[in-house]
Design a protein around this motif. Structure first.
Motif, PDB file in Angstrom:
ATOM      1  N   HIS A   7       0.827  -1.211   0.000  1.00  0.00           N
ATOM      2  CA  HIS A   7       0.000   0.000   0.000  1.00  0.00           C
ATOM      3  C   HIS A   7       0.856   1.253   0.000  1.00  0.00           C
ATOM      4  CE1 HIS A   7      -2.643  -3.130   1.971  1.00  0.00           C
ATOM      5  NE2 HIS A   7      -3.319  -2.790   0.896  1.00  0.00           N
ATOM      6  N   CYS A  11       4.218  -0.129   5.117  1.00  0.00           N
ATOM      7  CA  CYS A  11       2.865  -0.424   5.610  1.00  0.00           C
ATOM      8  C   CYS A  11       2.772  -1.802   6.266  1.00  0.00           C
ATOM      9  CB  CYS A  11       1.828  -0.292   4.495  1.00  0.00           C
ATOM     10  SG  CYS A  11       1.851  -1.667   3.320  1.00  0.00           S
ATOM     11  N   HIS A  18      -2.529  -5.403   6.897  1.00  0.00           N
ATOM     12  CA  HIS A  18      -1.339  -5.460   6.033  1.00  0.00           C
ATOM     13  C   HIS A  18      -0.610  -6.793   6.174  1.00  0.00           C
ATOM     14  CE1 HIS A  18      -1.775  -1.220   4.986  1.00  0.00           C
ATOM     15  NE2 HIS A  18      -2.178  -1.088   6.254  1.00  0.00           N
ATOM     16  N   CYS A  21       1.135  -7.779   3.083  1.00  0.00           N
ATOM     17  CA  CYS A  21       2.310  -6.914   2.897  1.00  0.00           C
ATOM     18  C   CYS A  21       3.447  -7.405   3.786  1.00  0.00           C
ATOM     19  CB  CYS A  21       1.972  -5.471   3.259  1.00  0.00           C
ATOM     20  SG  CYS A  21       0.517  -4.863   2.390  1.00  0.00           S
TER      21      CYS A  21
END
Ligand SMILES: [Zn+2]
Length: 83
Positions: A7, A11, A18, A21
């Motif tokens: 993002h 993040c 997240h 991520c």
């Protein structure tokens, strides 16, 4: 996100939304660790002893050999010890 992007930078540290991520960041860190480990495990450079240097300066009969030939002998010996 699962498309290989995040993002925003960093993040992955911002909580459960997240998670994907974070997994990507872990993957990047794993690759970095593997790369560093390979570099650390590389063989250390080995030089020549004084005796080996002397040997490179003389031919089989004990005569002093041409400087360039001696330098090539040193190079060859170093390659032998470091590969
Ligand atoms: Zn994210």
């Amino acid at each position: 996100m699962s498309d290989g992007t995040t993002h925003y930078a960093g993040c992955f540290d911002a909580g459960p939304k997240h998670y994907e991520c974070d997994l990507q960041e872990i993957g990047r860190l794993r690759l970095t660790i593997t790369d560093l480990r390979v570099k650390l495990e590389k063989k250390e450079w080995v030089g020549l002893t004084n005796e080996e240097f002397k040997q490179c300066s003389y031919d089989a009969d004990g005569f002093t050999i041409d400087r360039e030939v001696a330098m090539r002998a040193v190079e060859s010996k170093l390659k032998e010890k470091n590969t």
